[in-house]
Write an enzyme that holds these catalytic residues in place. Sequence first.
Site, PDB file in Angstrom:
ATOM      1  N   ALA A  70      39.496  37.199  35.477  1.00  0.00           N
ATOM      2  CA  ALA A  70      40.237  37.259  36.731  1.00  0.00           C
ATOM      3  C   ALA A  70      39.442  36.598  37.840  1.00  0.00           C
ATOM      4  CB  ALA A  70      40.524  38.711  37.098  1.00  0.00           C
ATOM      5  N   ASP A  71      40.048  35.611  38.487  1.00  0.00           N
ATOM      6  CA  ASP A  71      39.377  35.041  39.656  1.00  0.00           C
ATOM      7  C   ASP A  71      39.892  35.772  40.900  1.00  0.00           C
ATOM      8  OD1 ASP A  71      41.367  31.959  39.690  1.00  0.00           O
ATOM      9  OD2 ASP A  71      41.896  34.023  40.203  1.00  0.00           O
ATOM     10  N   SER A  72      39.536  35.281  42.082  1.00  0.00           N
ATOM     11  CA  SER A  72      39.871  36.033  43.296  1.00  0.00           C
ATOM     12  C   SER A  72      41.380  36.146  43.484  1.00  0.00           C
ATOM     13  CB  SER A  72      39.225  35.403  44.521  1.00  0.00           C
ATOM     14  OG  SER A  72      39.509  34.022  44.562  1.00  0.00           O
TER      15      SER A  72
END
Lengths: 312, 133
Positions: free
Chosen positions: B89-91
């Site tokens: 998961a990125d931002s």
Amino acid sequence: MKLHCFERTFFHSSSSLTPIQLPSPMETHLWYVKPSEVKSGSLLNQYLDILPPCERENVLQMRGEELRKSALLARALVRTTIARYQINSHSNPRSLKFRKNLHGKPEVQWQFRDDQHPPPLHFNISHTTSLVACGVTTNAQIGIDVEEKHRSIKHNILSFARRYFSKHEVQFLAAISDPQVQRMEFIKLWTLKEAYVKALGKGFSGAPFKTFTIRFKGVMEGGFITLEDLSPKASEIVVDSFDDPADLTSNWQFSLLELANSHYAAICTEKHGAGSGKRNAPGKLTVWKTVPFLEDECVSGTAAVKIICGVQ
Amino acid sequence: MASFTASHVSFSAVPCSFKQNQVSNSRIASLSFSGKGFSSRKLPVLRFRVACAAKPETVNKVIEIVKKQLALPEDRDVSGESTFATLGADSLDTVEIVMGLEEEFGISVEEESAQSIATVQDAADLIEKLLEK
């Protein structure tokens, strides 16, 4: 024109990095890797080899091969990139140490006896599974963000914007009728906001997205012009911060690009010597596509780098 | 790191503790009592959490939302211990996940709290804390 840009491609024996001079104060360097172009198992092992045990462990903990690969390339990119600048003759990517600032922003921990004057190199990285990028400046804070152009957003764009973006930005997005265009403008706006927060280095909660507006000078109030309509030389991306009046918009400059036809990249850097009301020349940006230890290619001015707004 | 307290031992939230691969995880400390008054056999390895660990239903709902947001294959093993970062998961994903949790549970998560969420368990615990209010 920088000399090394005339020769577009360099080939080296393995384990060598082209040394390079630090960017000048008004300049930004951007290095990127495409994981899909790194296929050699032995090269990936070389990258693993330059990481300290804790970074290696972090890479191996990623769940899934693609994620492991992009995590590995991110660490390899930042280490090899900084090593190229041979700060105080240090050119070994393995020997670099990193730490996090008070708010969690990564920075280099320079190993010098005289710690009073740390070298002026600043960097920031961003990665997706399909592209990893590292920006470098001298004497200026930097934040970058890259996103896939065709990234899907699971939520309704306007619901998301109402929850997280500022009123002005919601209006900007709401004025776009084509959902595809709206999604792409949303992603561009997201990368710009992320780049700004990362440049500030205060973390996501240090500058909540709702508390600042990013807008494009030249857009009429309540009207809408896509970034494609704006001429890159004539327009500017600016930030208005509601919460922190000390954080003047004149302190920060933005660039927005399309990289490798597949990604949006936003770069936010600190401006120096900005007099109020004085129109500053846009900064210079040089972009390299690289496979560390193997190949570097200066891609500025080619189809791989489409400047949407902000720099020369 | 796991934290220990004598006052509340929750088994329900961590059924996976008894799986083979969890036992070999070096992050889990083993508790063994030896000496007077106790038999010398070792107790099974247990994970202890500070009081008020989230209900398994909450954890499972978080897992469902995370899997959907990140488009993870059904067979991907996601547990309370899984960190968002290692799941990829990125931002933007994290913000979408938080928004998904807000919608699912009818809560509002402040940026400061969102920033402190590292694992699925953290998210579940935060949700229940907000629901208590």
